[in-house]
Enzyme design. Structure first.
Site, PDB file in Angstrom:
ATOM      1  N   HIS A  68     103.279 131.944   8.032  1.00  0.00           N
ATOM      2  CA  HIS A  68     102.985 130.526   8.643  1.00  0.00           C
ATOM      3  C   HIS A  68     102.621 131.024  10.228  1.00  0.00           C
ATOM      4  O   HIS A  68     102.624 132.186  10.452  1.00  0.00           O
ATOM      5  CB  HIS A  68     104.226 129.649   8.943  1.00  0.00           C
TER       6      HIS A  68
ATOM      7  N   CYS B  34     103.128 129.809   2.182  1.00  0.00           N
ATOM      8  CA  CYS B  34     104.791 129.449   1.534  1.00  0.00           C
ATOM      9  C   CYS B  34     104.702 128.581   0.420  1.00  0.00           C
ATOM     10  O   CYS B  34     104.524 128.665  -0.508  1.00  0.00           O
ATOM     11  CB  CYS B  34     105.219 129.068   3.015  1.00  0.00           C
TER      12      CYS B  34
HETATM   13  N1  GLN Z   1     110.367 124.918   0.296  1.00  0.00           N
HETATM   14  C1  GLN Z   1     110.274 126.336   0.361  1.00  0.00           C
HETATM   15  C2  GLN Z   1     111.348 127.404   0.592  1.00  0.00           C
HETATM   16  O1  GLN Z   1     112.013 127.199   1.567  1.00  0.00           O
HETATM   17  C3  GLN Z   1     108.786 126.461   1.076  1.00  0.00           C
HETATM   18  C4  GLN Z   1     109.121 126.709   2.701  1.00  0.00           C
HETATM   19  C5  GLN Z   1     107.884 126.512   3.606  1.00  0.00           C
HETATM   20  O2  GLN Z   1     106.887 126.360   3.004  1.00  0.00           O
HETATM   21  N2  GLN Z   1     108.056 127.260   4.660  1.00  0.00           N
HETATM   22  O3  GLN Z   1     111.322 128.418   0.048  1.00  0.00           O
END
Ligand code: GLN
Length: 248
Positions: A196, A96
């Protein structure tokens, strides 16, 4: 002497969301079960140096705030060395927020542009609605079609350029951007993904893919054992069932 596998965990103190650290535990445990000798090295802010000496590189996700905190260090002190390692075929898994920072840039909802390292020919722009939920993906990364399950929560929508291929095709969920049904990116043995969960405990084939590639690179052959993954497969199937999908 057993075969040693060095796992590098990047920014463990900043980049860890929804159990991403579990991926490192899985890599270590499965290495042990395969009769290997895993070693863990953590690298974070203000430390410079190469990555080609490691066998697997892992970096978890982070919110915009954490991405902002590591962005300059990542780009200036790690970016080129990471690229060299990936060109040298070191397997890498980025989740992510890490995946986003390995692209060309991430433009946040405030319009601020966080530069990426450019490892992946991809770019990310925050959308007006967060993409949240359980995900099922079909992937032929391992040479046969397999499923991946995970959980996503991101505002960023990622688009792939010519230089990368997607990790897979979305069956359930949003994936890279919620519109083109691609999920993740693959360049050489570097994998970026929105999954995740953590992703490796319930997708053991992906963990073994990374370990196998690492072994081929360092020792010339994978030679992995067949492990009893009954529990992991049950978790995998339960995650699919939760999304309402019926195919395995
Ligand atoms: N900040 C990023 C987004 O919201 C990544 C979030 C995350 O790693 N879950 O796109």
């Amino acid at each position: 002497m057993g075969r040693r596998i060095i796992v590098c965990h990047l920014y463990p103190d900043f980049m860890n969301l929804y159990g991403d650290r579990g991926n490192v535990i899985v890599l270590q445990r499965r290495c042990q079960w395969h009769g290997l000798e895993p070693e863990l090295v953590e690298r974070s802010l203000a430390d410079r140096g190469g990555f080609s000496g490691y066998d697997i590189i892992f970096m978890g996700g982070g919110q915009d705030k954490e991405q902002r905190a590591i962005c300059a260090d990542f780009q200036h002190m790690k970016g080129e060395a990471l690229k060299e390692a990936v060109e040298d075929d070191v397997p890498l898994l980025a989740i992510c927020g890490a995946y986003q920072l390995l692209g060309n840039y991430f433009r946040t909802a405030q319009g601020e542009e966080l530069p990426g390292t450019g490892l992946f020919d991809a770019w990310t722009v925050a959308g007006s609605k967060r993409l949240i939920g359980n995900v099922v993906v079909k992937s032929d990364l391992s040479g046969q079609e397999r499923t991946l399950v995970g959980f996503e929560n991101h505002s960023g929508q990622t688009f792939l350029g010519q230089g990368v291929r997607p990790l897979g095709t979305v069956v359930k969920g949003s994936g890279n951007n919620g519109s083109d049904r691609t999920e993740g990116a693959v360049y050489r043995h570097a994998i970026g993904t929105y999954l995740h969960g953590s992703v490796l405990p319930k997708n053991p084939w992906l963990a073994d893919y990374l370990i196998g590639q690492a072994l081929v690179r360092r020792y010339g052959e994978a030679g992995l054992r067949t492990l009893d993954d009954e529990l992991e497969e049950r978790a995998h199937r339960a995650a699919i069932k939760r999304t309402g999908e019926t195919t395995p």
